[in-house]
Design a protein around this motif. Structure first.
Motif, PDB file in Angstrom:
ATOM      1  N   SER A   2       0.837  -1.198   0.000  1.00  0.00           N
ATOM      2  CA  SER A   2       0.000   0.000   0.000  1.00  0.00           C
ATOM      3  C   SER A   2       0.868   1.244   0.000  1.00  0.00           C
ATOM      4  O   SER A   2       2.028   1.213   0.384  1.00  0.00           O
ATOM      5  N   THR A   3       0.285   2.331  -0.437  1.00  0.00           N
ATOM      6  CA  THR A   3       1.006   3.597  -0.415  1.00  0.00           C
ATOM      7  C   THR A   3       1.012   4.183   0.979  1.00  0.00           C
ATOM      8  O   THR A   3       0.277   3.770   1.856  1.00  0.00           O
ATOM      9  N   SER A   4       1.852   5.179   1.187  1.00  0.00           N
ATOM     10  CA  SER A   4       1.907   5.844   2.473  1.00  0.00           C
ATOM     11  C   SER A   4       0.619   6.620   2.725  1.00  0.00           C
ATOM     12  O   SER A   4      -0.113   6.963   1.808  1.00  0.00           O
ATOM     13  N   ARG A   5       0.339   6.880   3.973  1.00  0.00           N
ATOM     14  CA  ARG A   5      -0.911   7.522   4.353  1.00  0.00           C
ATOM     15  C   ARG A   5      -0.953   8.976   3.866  1.00  0.00           C
ATOM     16  O   ARG A   5       0.012   9.708   3.961  1.00  0.00           O
ATOM     17  N   ALA A 182       9.267  18.333  -1.159  1.00  0.00           N
ATOM     18  CA  ALA A 182       9.494  18.400   0.291  1.00  0.00           C
ATOM     19  C   ALA A 182       8.495  17.482   0.982  1.00  0.00           C
ATOM     20  O   ALA A 182       7.295  17.770   0.999  1.00  0.00           O
ATOM     21  N   GLY A 183       8.966  16.365   1.502  1.00  0.00           N
ATOM     22  CA  GLY A 183       8.095  15.425   2.191  1.00  0.00           C
ATOM     23  C   GLY A 183       7.308  14.518   1.278  1.00  0.00           C
ATOM     24  O   GLY A 183       6.471  13.746   1.736  1.00  0.00           O
ATOM     25  N   GLY A 184       7.558  14.589  -0.003  1.00  0.00           N
ATOM     26  CA  GLY A 184       6.923  13.706  -0.976  1.00  0.00           C
ATOM     27  C   GLY A 184       7.988  13.035  -1.812  1.00  0.00           C
ATOM     28  O   GLY A 184       9.124  13.519  -1.922  1.00  0.00           O
ATOM     29  N   ASP A 257      13.111  -2.173   0.867  1.00  0.00           N
ATOM     30  CA  ASP A 257      12.787  -1.521   2.132  1.00  0.00           C
ATOM     31  C   ASP A 257      13.101  -0.040   1.967  1.00  0.00           C
ATOM     32  O   ASP A 257      14.271   0.348   1.861  1.00  0.00           O
ATOM     33  N   LEU A 258      12.067   0.770   1.938  1.00  0.00           N
ATOM     34  CA  LEU A 258      12.254   2.203   1.702  1.00  0.00           C
ATOM     35  C   LEU A 258      12.812   2.943   2.908  1.00  0.00           C
ATOM     36  O   LEU A 258      13.210   4.113   2.791  1.00  0.00           O
ATOM     37  N   GLY A 259      12.824   2.302   4.052  1.00  0.00           N
ATOM     38  CA  GLY A 259      13.356   2.958   5.240  1.00  0.00           C
ATOM     39  C   GLY A 259      12.603   4.234   5.550  1.00  0.00           C
ATOM     40  O   GLY A 259      11.374   4.277   5.513  1.00  0.00           O
ATOM     41  N   ARG A 260      13.345   5.294   5.823  1.00  0.00           N
ATOM     42  CA  ARG A 260      12.683   6.555   6.190  1.00  0.00           C
ATOM     43  C   ARG A 260      11.890   7.151   5.037  1.00  0.00           C
ATOM     44  O   ARG A 260      10.962   7.946   5.260  1.00  0.00           O
ATOM     45  N   PHE A 261      12.204   6.763   3.811  1.00  0.00           N
ATOM     46  CA  PHE A 261      11.477   7.310   2.667  1.00  0.00           C
ATOM     47  C   PHE A 261      10.056   6.748   2.571  1.00  0.00           C
ATOM     48  O   PHE A 261       9.237   7.274   1.822  1.00  0.00           O
ATOM     49  N   ALA A 262       9.773   5.686   3.305  1.00  0.00           N
ATOM     50  CA  ALA A 262       8.422   5.113   3.295  1.00  0.00           C
ATOM     51  C   ALA A 262       7.398   6.072   3.877  1.00  0.00           C
ATOM     52  O   ALA A 262       6.194   5.936   3.617  1.00  0.00           O
ATOM     53  N   GLU A 263       7.835   7.046   4.660  1.00  0.00           N
ATOM     54  CA  GLU A 263       6.916   8.021   5.260  1.00  0.00           C
ATOM     55  C   GLU A 263       6.551   9.136   4.297  1.00  0.00           C
ATOM     56  O   GLU A 263       5.633   9.913   4.564  1.00  0.00           O
ATOM     57  N   ARG A 267       4.747   6.650  -2.207  1.00  0.00           N
ATOM     58  CA  ARG A 267       5.954   5.831  -2.257  1.00  0.00           C
ATOM     59  C   ARG A 267       5.955   4.857  -3.422  1.00  0.00           C
ATOM     60  O   ARG A 267       7.006   4.303  -3.775  1.00  0.00           O
ATOM     61  N   GLU A 268       4.772   4.636  -4.062  1.00  0.00           N
ATOM     62  CA  GLU A 268       4.753   3.770  -5.237  1.00  0.00           C
ATOM     63  C   GLU A 268       5.623   4.313  -6.371  1.00  0.00           C
ATOM     64  O   GLU A 268       5.953   3.600  -7.324  1.00  0.00           O
ATOM     65  N   ARG A 269       6.026   5.560  -6.249  1.00  0.00           N
ATOM     66  CA  ARG A 269       6.897   6.137  -7.278  1.00  0.00           C
ATOM     67  C   ARG A 269       8.255   5.442  -7.350  1.00  0.00           C
ATOM     68  O   ARG A 269       8.982   5.606  -8.337  1.00  0.00           O
TER      69      ARG A 269
END
Length: 312
Positions: A2-5, A182-184, A257-263, A267-269
Motif C-alpha cells: 500500500s502507499t503511504s498515508r 518536500a516530504g513527498g 525496504d524504503l526505510g525513512r522514505f516510506a513516510e 511511495r509507489e513512485r
C-alpha cells in the motif's frame, strides 16, 4: 503493498505564504499526486505568476487567492515544466504572457495520453490547452519593478526534459518547480535520475537559496536538497543491485525496504523511478521515452491493484 498515508485535504486547505517584499507562495496540501504549489510576485503595475494548477477548480481558487493580495493585473505566467498539474490551468490566465522553455511548449501542445484507471477519478474541468507562447532555450530575465527574477532552464533532463527555475537573487528565494519535493517522493519517469542529481548538485545547491518553494510540499530551506539527493542515490543503488539480481523494476520495488522514505507520500513512485534508473543503466539517454503505460500500470500493481491516491 500500500502507499503511504495521505491526509485528505481539499481546495480550501490551500494557503498563501508571504515570503516578503511582494513574493508569495501558494501552497496546496498534501502535495501529493496533482496537488502542486504555485507562486506569485507582486509589483506596482502587475503580477508575475509561477505555474498554474492541475484542475479548473484549483486554478480558479489560485486566481481568487491572488486577488485577496492585490488587484493588479496578472501580466506574466511562467511554467516551470510541462506536466499537467502545472499547466492545465494556463487557459484561465488569458490576459497573461505564458512563458516557458521551448520544450515545455512542445510537450503541452502534444498533450498527455489518457490513462484511465491509474489515478482516483479527478474532475479536471473543461479548459482548452494553452501552451506557452513566449519561449526561450536557456533563460530569460523578468523584472518585478526593479527586482531581478532569473528564469533559467537547468540545462539537462531532471524531473522532465524541460525544467526551469525562477530565482530571485536579491531575496534569496527560489521557485524550484518539481526539481524539489518536500516530504513527498520525487518522480523521475519523464526525466533522469542521474540528471536530477547533477542539477541539484551543480545548479540548485550553489545558489545557496535561503527560501525554496518546492513543486510539492511545504516551503523549505536548502536542507531539503540533501534529502532529495539521498533518495535519488538510494534509487540508483537499489537499481544496480536489483538489476544484477535479475529483478524487474516492479519486483525490485516490492522487495525494497524504503526505510525513512516510506513516510513520504506516493511511495509507489519507487517503481517508476526504478524503471528510469534501469533505462539509464542500459545506456538510455537522459529523458529518453519510457513505456508510460507499462510504468504506471506497474505502479498500480505495486499499490495492490488500486488506483493511485489523488485528491486533486
Amino acid at each position: 503493498m500500500s502507499t503511504s498515508r495521505h491526509d485528505h485535504v481539499g481546495i480550501d486547505d490551500a494557503r498563501i505564504e508571504d515570503l516578503g517584499g511582494g513574493l508569495f507562495a501558494y501552497i496546496q496540501p498534501d502535495g501529493s499526486w496533482f496537488i502542486n504549489n504555485t507562486g506569485f510576485l507582486v509589483g506596482r503595475d502587475g503580477v508575475t505568476l509561477v505555474d498554474a494548477c492541475s484542475t479548473e477548480r484549483r486554478t480558479r481558487a489560485f486566481r481568487d487567492a491572488v486577488t485577496t493580495v492585490t488587484d493588479q493585473p496578472m501580466r506574466v505566467l511562467v511554467n516551470t515544466h510541462s506536466h499537467p498539474d502545472h499547466t492545465t490551468g494556463n487557459a484561465l490566465f488569458a490576459e497573461a504572457a505564458i512563458v516557458a522553455h521551448e520544450a515545455t511548449r512542445d510537450d503541452v501542445k502534444r498533450g498527455f495520453p489518457p490513462l484511465n484507471g491509474i489515478w482516483d477519478p479527478v474532475d479536471t474541468g473543461s479548459l482548452p490547452p494553452a501552451p506557452p507562447f513566449l519561449t526561450y532555450r536557456d533563460g530569460v530575465t523578468l523584472w518585478v519593478d526593479d527586482l531581478r527574477c532569473e528564469v533559467k532552464h537547468v540545462g539537462l533532463p531532471a524531473h522532465t526534459t524541460n525544467d526551469s527555475i525562477v530565482w530571485v537573487p536579491e531575496r534569496s528565494v527560489l521557485y524550484a518547480g518539481d526539481l524539489v519535493f518536500a516530504g513527498g517522493t520525487p518522480f523521475l519517469m519523464s526525466g533522469s535520475v542521474a540528471g536530477s542529481i547533477q542539477v541539484l548538485t551543480d545548479v540548485i545547491a550553489p545558489l545557496n537559496a535561503t527560501t525554496i518553494v518546492p513543486g510539492h510540499g511545504p516551503v523549505c530551506g536548502p536542507e531539503v536538497i540533501t534529502d532529495v539527493l539521498e533518495y535519488l542515490r538510494f534509487v540508483q543503488d537499489t537499481a544496480r543491485a536489483a538489476k544484477d539480481a535479475g529483478l524487474s523494476p516492479l519486483d525490485a520495488g516490492r522487495e525494497t525496504d524504503l526505510g525513512r522514505f516510506a513516510e513520504w507520500t506516493d511511495r509507489e513512485r519507487i517503481v517508476g523511478n526504478l524503471h528510469r534508473a534501469y533505462a539509464e543503466l542500459d545506456g538510455a539517454a537522459p529523458g529518453a521515452p519510457l513505456d508510460i503505460t507499462q510504468v504506471l500500470t506497474d505502479m498500480v500493481t505495486y499499490n495492490g491493484g488500486r488506483p493511485l491516491t489523488c485528491y486533486a
